[in-house]
Design an enzyme around this catalytic site. Structure first.
Site, mmCIF file in Angstrom:
data_model
loop_
_atom_site.group_PDB
_atom_site.id
_atom_site.type_symbol
_atom_site.label_atom_id
_atom_site.label_comp_id
_atom_site.label_asym_id
_atom_site.label_seq_id
_atom_site.Cartn_x
_atom_site.Cartn_y
_atom_site.Cartn_z
ATOM 1 N N ASP A 12 34.180 105.299 8.141
ATOM 2 C CA ASP A 12 32.780 105.504 8.092
ATOM 3 C C ASP A 12 32.344 106.775 8.979
ATOM 4 O OD1 ASP A 12 32.842 103.303 6.436
ATOM 5 O OD2 ASP A 12 32.684 101.917 8.210
ATOM 6 N N LYS A 15 32.802 111.037 5.813
ATOM 7 C CA LYS A 15 33.669 111.672 5.002
ATOM 8 C C LYS A 15 32.992 111.999 3.680
ATOM 9 C CE LYS A 15 36.569 108.437 5.191
ATOM 10 N NZ LYS A 15 36.167 107.778 6.164
ATOM 11 N N GLY A 39 33.800 102.960 1.450
ATOM 12 C CA GLY A 39 32.642 103.030 1.069
ATOM 13 C C GLY A 39 31.891 104.325 1.442
ATOM 14 N N HIS A 40 31.837 105.335 0.437
ATOM 15 C CA HIS A 40 31.597 106.830 1.019
ATOM 16 C C HIS A 40 30.131 107.072 0.572
ATOM 17 C CE1 HIS A 40 36.182 107.768 1.328
ATOM 18 N NE2 HIS A 40 35.768 106.817 2.140
ATOM 19 N N GLN A 222 39.110 105.620 4.790
ATOM 20 C CA GLN A 222 39.366 104.829 6.053
ATOM 21 C C GLN A 222 39.498 105.813 7.059
ATOM 22 O OE1 GLN A 222 41.497 103.180 3.125
ATOM 23 N NE2 GLN A 222 39.593 102.387 3.107
HETATM 24 P P1 GDP Z 1 32.489 107.497 5.200
HETATM 25 O O1 GDP Z 1 32.920 106.358 4.861
HETATM 26 O O2 GDP Z 1 33.237 108.175 6.144
HETATM 27 O O3 GDP Z 1 32.092 108.147 3.922
HETATM 28 O O4 GDP Z 1 30.868 107.141 5.658
HETATM 29 P P2 GDP Z 1 29.981 105.990 5.402
HETATM 30 O O5 GDP Z 1 29.213 106.380 4.100
HETATM 31 O O6 GDP Z 1 30.527 104.704 5.263
HETATM 32 O O7 GDP Z 1 29.084 106.027 6.474
HETATM 33 C C1 GDP Z 1 28.428 107.127 7.046
HETATM 34 C C2 GDP Z 1 26.679 106.673 7.052
HETATM 35 O O8 GDP Z 1 26.298 107.872 7.942
HETATM 36 C C3 GDP Z 1 26.244 106.786 5.802
HETATM 37 O O9 GDP Z 1 25.163 105.960 5.974
HETATM 38 C C4 GDP Z 1 25.713 108.190 5.700
HETATM 39 O O10 GDP Z 1 24.260 108.315 4.900
HETATM 40 C C5 GDP Z 1 25.275 108.528 7.149
HETATM 41 N N1 GDP Z 1 25.310 109.820 7.424
HETATM 42 C C6 GDP Z 1 26.249 110.631 7.188
HETATM 43 N N2 GDP Z 1 25.934 111.967 8.012
HETATM 44 C C7 GDP Z 1 24.851 111.653 8.824
HETATM 45 C C8 GDP Z 1 24.231 112.326 9.680
HETATM 46 O O11 GDP Z 1 24.540 113.319 9.968
HETATM 47 N N3 GDP Z 1 23.125 111.737 10.332
HETATM 48 C C9 GDP Z 1 22.714 110.530 10.098
HETATM 49 N N4 GDP Z 1 21.792 109.851 10.675
HETATM 50 N N5 GDP Z 1 23.509 109.788 9.010
HETATM 51 C C10 GDP Z 1 24.612 110.379 8.506
HETATM 52 P P1 IMO Z 2 35.800 104.239 4.483
HETATM 53 O O1 IMO Z 2 36.776 104.945 3.506
HETATM 54 C C1 IMO Z 2 35.741 101.423 7.930
HETATM 55 C C2 IMO Z 2 38.825 98.156 7.740
HETATM 56 C C3 IMO Z 2 38.141 96.806 7.669
HETATM 57 C C4 IMO Z 2 39.322 96.013 8.413
HETATM 58 C C5 IMO Z 2 40.699 96.690 8.046
HETATM 59 C C6 IMO Z 2 41.398 96.132 6.977
HETATM 60 O O2 IMO Z 2 34.347 103.841 3.864
HETATM 61 O O3 IMO Z 2 36.055 104.651 5.894
HETATM 62 P P2 IMO Z 2 41.460 96.144 4.454
HETATM 63 O O4 IMO Z 2 40.379 95.490 3.355
HETATM 64 O O5 IMO Z 2 41.501 97.607 4.232
HETATM 65 O O6 IMO Z 2 42.602 95.453 4.234
HETATM 66 O O7 IMO Z 2 40.693 95.911 5.793
HETATM 67 O O8 IMO Z 2 40.008 98.220 7.546
HETATM 68 N N1 IMO Z 2 38.379 99.040 6.560
HETATM 69 C C7 IMO Z 2 37.387 99.909 6.746
HETATM 70 N N2 IMO Z 2 36.506 100.142 7.823
HETATM 71 N N3 IMO Z 2 35.573 102.027 6.827
HETATM 72 C C8 IMO Z 2 36.582 101.862 5.833
HETATM 73 O O9 IMO Z 2 36.583 102.895 4.697
HETATM 74 C C9 IMO Z 2 37.432 100.766 5.812
HETATM 75 N N4 IMO Z 2 38.314 100.389 4.694
HETATM 76 C C10 IMO Z 2 38.925 99.186 5.319
HETATM 77 O O10 IMO Z 2 36.890 96.650 7.983
HETATM 78 O O11 IMO Z 2 39.058 95.956 9.618
HETATM 79 MG MG MG Z 3 32.569 104.187 4.718
#
Ligand code: GDP
Ligand code: IMO
Ligand code: MG
Length: 425
Positions: A12, A15, A39-40, A222
């Site tokens: 999270d 990416k 979840g990206h 991840q």
């Molecule tokens: P990922 O799994 O690495 O793609 O990240 P996620 O999408 O799960 O979580 C990142 C969260 O931060 C999302 O809600 C994005 O919309 C948000 N986000 C990304 N870059 C920024 C930033 O520079 N500032 C803020 N406030 N939110 C951001």
């Molecule tokens: P993105 O790509 C954050 C965590 C779960 C749990 C562990 C194992 O959005 O960054 P799993 O279901 O993979 O066997 O769970 O990994 N986890 C993540 N945490 N971002 C993710 O993906 C994750 N995918 C799995 O919360 O701790």
């Molecule tokens: Mg994510």
């Protein structure tokens, strides 16, 4: 030029946003491991899109998105995601390709994931998507690959074998009712027929693309500390999220990777169980969670938050071989008076600078903090490094010095435009 983007913390990191920014200059976008546990998030013109299995760059028209052999695919989840993209005007029929060597997640994997979580002594906090059990079948050489799934002659036999084995397991270990084979076969044969037109021999597909000079952008899911080998085992996911996984998970040789970009948040988060050495106390936790909207993009669970941990990030830079790092969510720290950075872990009289493998050792460590002044100014409108407040520049420069590699992109908001970068490609 081919680039890998990899999470350098516990997932999270943002990416999805970084991929979306870089994707403009790419031809083929590739996911190489994980599944719909990811979840990206990408936000364009105020509209949010969350990618789970499909590469995050596909909101740019005319790109190809490949789901590599290292990914585990839930066909129902993938078809739903394709429909959502289709409604956004993306021609998924042309854009989405699937490796014939990727493994398929079935409902019994999900059931086993939930049963294992509820019966194991310490919960891992998995996403409950069946990811671990599907990789277990892959390693045990009992999995069903896309090639088998989309072969109407082979699939019924393979599925029957799998169902018989899982039914024995469900009964013996959990005293659970059996899976109904015929019903599962009918439903999943329907999914297979819909996915079959997207299936490719990924090795050939990418070899030919590279021969034509196409640019590849590989998207890790991840993060490094969730990597099966290099993370906080057993509180990890079941695949290699690190850059090495990009080769095995996409069928391209290591020599085809030219740049590796790690992504970090300006602080740290993790969702699920396991160590988080710099975790905030309740007051800061609440403040940063609210300001950063730190709730899981897949499960909606609140994320645990803490200070930036340079021990973790340095470990990630080394293990992945990052050429540079992208820093996201700098804006979330805008209102802080002071900001801490963890530079080492104190264990009794010793200070560790390496991330320890033994979680008991980690449990006895206390973070060593360095304190920097905050900037107390909005950063979301900055269009360049020079436009950041002086103390924000100082913070970024300090991270850069601690990481030992250049920072190539800074994000100060969730929207596509709220980022500036140096030459990444
Ligand atoms: P990922 O799994 O690495 O793609 O990240 P996620 O999408 O799960 O979580 C990142 C969260 O931060 C999302 O809600 C994005 O919309 C948000 N986000 C990304 N870059 C920024 C930033 O520079 N500032 C803020 N406030 N939110 C951001
Ligand atoms: P993105 O790509 C954050 C965590 C779960 C749990 C562990 C194992 O959005 O960054 P799993 O279901 O993979 O066997 O769970 O990994 N986890 C993540 N945490 N971002 C993710 O993906 C994750 N995918 C799995 O919360 O701790
Ligand atoms: Mg994510």
């Amino acid at each position: 030029m081919n680039i890998v983007v990899v999470g350098a913390q516990w997932g999270d990191e943002g990416k999805g946003k970084v991929i979306d920014v870089l994707a403009e200059e790419a031809d083929i976008l590739i996911r190489y491991q994980g599944g719909h546990n990811a979840g990206h998030t990408v936000i364009v013109d105020g509209e949010e899109f969350i990618f789970h299995l499909i590469p995050s760059g596909l909101l740019h028209q005319g790109k190809v998105g490949l789901i590599g052999n290292g990914v585990v695919i839930d066909p129902e989840a993938l078809l739903e995601e394709m429909s959502r993209l289709q409604r956004r005007g993306i021609d998924v029929q042309q854009a989405v390709k699937i490796s014939d060597q990727a493994h398929v997640i079935f409902p019994y994997h999900k059931r086993l994931d939930l049963l294992e979580e509820s019966t194991r002594p310490g919960r891992l906090g998995t996403t409950g998507r069946g990811i671990g059990p599907c990789y277990v079948d892959k390693v045990a050489r009992a999995g069903i690959r896309i090639a088998d799934f989309c072969n109407p002659q082979a699939f019924p036999k393979k599925l029957r074998q799998a169902v018989e084995e899982k039914n024995r397991l469900l009964k013996a270990l959990y005293n659970e009712p059996p899976i109904a084979y015929e019903e599962l076969l009918a439903r999943y044969s329907g999914f297979a027929a819909r996915l079959a037109p997207h299936v490719v021999n990924e090795v050939r597909f990418l070899r030919e693309a590279m021969a034509q000079g196409k640019r590849l952008l590989l998207e890790g899911a991840q993060g490094t500390l969730l990597d099966l080998d290099h993370g906080t085992y057993p509180y990890v996911t079941s695949s290699n999220a690190t850059a090495g996984g990009a080769c095995t998970g996409a069928g391209i040789p290591p020599t085809a990777i030219h740049r590796i970009i790690g992504v970090v948040k300006a602080y740290t988060t993790r969702v699920g169980e396991g160590p988080l050495p710099t975790e905030f106390g309740p007051e800061l936790m609440q403040r940063i969670r609210t300001k950063g909207n730190e709730f899981g993009a897949t499960t909606g669970r609140p994320r645990r938050c803490g200070w930036f941990d340079a021990v973790v990030a340095r470990h990630a830079v080394w293990v992945n071989g990052c050429h540079s790092v992208a820093v996201t969510k700098l804006d979330v720290l805008d209102e802080m008076d002071t900001i801490n950075i963890c530079t080492g872990y104190r264990n009794g009289t010793k200070t560790l600078e390496e991330f320890p493998a033994d979680l008991e050792v980690l449990g006895h460590c206390a973070p060593v903090y360095e304190q920097l002044p905050g900037w107390r100014t909005k950063t979301c409108d900055a269009a360049s490094f020079e436009e950041l407040p002086a103390n924000a520049q100082r913070y970024v420069k300090r991270l850069e010095a601690l990481l030992g590699v250049p920072i190539c992109l800074i994000s100060t908001g969730s929207g596509r435009e709220q980022a500036f970068k140096t030459a990444c490609w």
